[in-house]
Design a protein around this motif. Structure first.
Motif, short mmCIF file in Angstrom:
data_model
loop_
_atom_site.label_atom_id
_atom_site.label_comp_id
_atom_site.label_asym_id
_atom_site.label_seq_id
_atom_site.Cartn_x
_atom_site.Cartn_y
_atom_site.Cartn_z
N PHE A 187 -3.03 4.91 10.95
CA PHE A 187 -3.68 5.06 9.71
C PHE A 187 -2.98 6.07 8.97
CE2 PHE A 187 -7.57 2.87 11.20
CZ PHE A 187 -7.47 1.91 10.27
N TRP A 188 -3.24 7.39 9.56
CA TRP A 188 -2.58 8.82 8.75
C TRP A 188 -1.04 8.51 8.49
CZ3 TRP A 188 -5.52 11.94 12.74
CH2 TRP A 188 -6.91 11.63 12.79
N GLY A 189 -0.39 7.89 9.23
CA GLY A 189 1.08 7.89 9.11
C GLY A 189 1.52 6.84 7.93
N THR A 190 0.81 5.87 8.09
CA THR A 190 0.90 4.83 6.82
C THR A 190 0.68 5.30 5.70
OG1 THR A 190 0.47 3.04 8.48
CG2 THR A 190 0.33 2.57 6.24
N LEU A 191 -0.47 5.95 5.66
CA LEU A 191 -0.97 6.57 4.23
C LEU A 191 -0.17 7.89 3.88
CD1 LEU A 191 -4.83 6.20 4.57
CD2 LEU A 191 -3.27 4.54 3.17
N ARG A 192 0.32 8.49 4.85
CA ARG A 192 1.54 9.69 4.68
C ARG A 192 2.56 9.18 3.82
NH1 ARG A 192 5.11 11.93 3.15
NH2 ARG A 192 6.51 13.24 4.38
N ILE A 193 3.19 7.97 4.37
CA ILE A 193 4.38 7.60 3.60
C ILE A 193 4.00 6.61 2.50
CG2 ILE A 193 6.32 5.96 3.86
CD1 ILE A 193 6.27 6.33 6.89
N ARG A 194 2.71 6.07 2.23
CA ARG A 194 2.36 5.19 1.49
C ARG A 194 2.09 6.11 0.00
NH1 ARG A 194 1.55 3.11 -2.56
NH2 ARG A 194 0.12 1.42 -3.22
N PHE A 195 1.62 7.10 0.22
CA PHE A 195 1.47 8.09 -1.05
C PHE A 195 2.21 9.25 -1.05
CE2 PHE A 195 -2.41 5.50 -0.31
CZ PHE A 195 -2.59 4.65 -1.64
N ASP A 196 3.26 9.34 -0.17
CA ASP A 196 3.93 10.52 -0.19
C ASP A 196 3.50 11.75 -0.20
OD1 ASP A 196 6.67 11.50 -0.23
OD2 ASP A 196 6.96 11.67 -2.15
N SER A 197 2.52 11.98 0.43
CA SER A 197 1.60 13.12 0.50
C SER A 197 0.92 13.41 1.76
CB SER A 197 0.39 12.96 -0.53
OG SER A 197 -0.74 13.85 -0.37
N MET A 198 1.30 14.68 2.29
CA MET A 198 0.87 15.34 3.36
C MET A 198 -0.86 15.59 3.27
SD MET A 198 2.89 15.67 6.09
CE MET A 198 2.20 17.23 6.85
N LEU A 199 -1.26 15.93 2.26
CA LEU A 199 -2.48 16.23 1.93
C LEU A 199 -3.67 15.19 2.28
CD1 LEU A 199 -4.71 18.15 0.89
CD2 LEU A 199 -4.22 17.45 -1.37
#
Length: 277
Positions: A187-199
């Protein structure tokens, strides 16, 4: 996908070492909540932040586009986060419903943070909700994920980094519990890349840890009225799978279309391991 450079291996090694060092050395001192131990742990956090000072915490899409494009970006963010948070909430509830008293005691006995969280002290709560999500996301969705993306591409990098994140939780009392960090890592890795955001990844990690704390304190995460219906747990599991699938479907498709990443780690500047694509 570009050929892997030594920088990619360095990025992965730094991330793994940072996570292990923080978990084995800094975290116990943090949870002790004494002045010297908190100072030591905060110093570790500061050092990790300095080394990764170029981490992209928020997407450039929010500053470099028109108002309409920004609103569209935020709309996609909300549309992804809503089912993700719902899935995490249901997953946490199912986890604790499936735990036996013996498994919960083994879990607490194997981890000083869980044990002290049950006592209600402030140090472990701060560690679980703030320090741990921040450092672990810097390590796994920052250094490790960036290095893996250069080596094997985005989709495989998400899966491998999630497996590595899950392996860090080997001390969990059952294999099913070890699989939960793997699922969360996807989940977190996908959304990290999807939205280009560590936050985004860090906030979701903090949200999950907050759910765990709430359950350890005896709070239920879903209305108790649902237990009156037959097959309540099976219904929660189906809803969890549907919500998680909705979150990941579009995200994984976008990740597959993401541009190749170039790692920027060097012996002189370890802080730029998080890509800027």
């Amino acid at each position: 996908m570009t050929s892997a450079r030594p920088d990619a291996f360095s990025s992965i090694a730094i991330g793994v070492f940072g996570a292990l060092f923080f978990g084995i050395v800094a975290a116990p001192a943090f949870v002790l909540s004494t002045p010297w131990s908190i100072s030591w742990s905060l110093g570790t956090v500061a050092a990790c932040s300095y080394l990764n000072r170029q981490a992209k915490w928020w997407s450039a899409a929010t500053t470099e586009r028109s108002v309409g494009a920004k609103l569209q970006w935020y709309g996609r963010l909300v549309a992804s986060l809503a089912p993700t948070c719902l899935s995490m909430l249901l997953l946490c509830e199912l986890l604790f419903r499936g735990l036996t008293s013996a498994e919960l005691r083994r879990w607490a006995g194997a981890n000083f943070v869980i044990a002290r969280l049950q006592l209600g002290s402030i140090g472990p709560i701060f560690y679980a909700v703030v320090a741990a999500p921040y450092i672990e996301e810097l390590c796994f969705r920052g250094w490790v994920l960036s290095g893996l993306r250069e080596m094997i591409g985005s989709r495989a990098a998400v899966l491998v980094s999630a497996l590595m994140f899950g392996s860090l939780h080997f001390w969990y009392p059952s294999l099913g519990m070890v699989l939960i960090p793997v699922i969360l890592g996807v989940f977190w890795g996908t959304l990290r890349i999807r939205f280009d955001s560590m936050l985004v990844a860090t906030a979701l990690h903090a949200f999950w840890n907050s759910l765990v704390i709430a359950r350890l304190k005896g709070m239920t995460l879903v209305p108790s009225v649902l237990d009156r219906f037959p097959m309540a747990n099976a219904t929660l599991a189906i809803l969890c799978a549907i919500a998680g699938g909705l979150s990941l479907a579009e995200g994984i498709w976008r990740v597959a279309r993401s541009a190749p990443v170039q790692s920027h780690v060097s012996s002189a500047r370890l802080g730029s391991s998080v890509d800027s694509d």
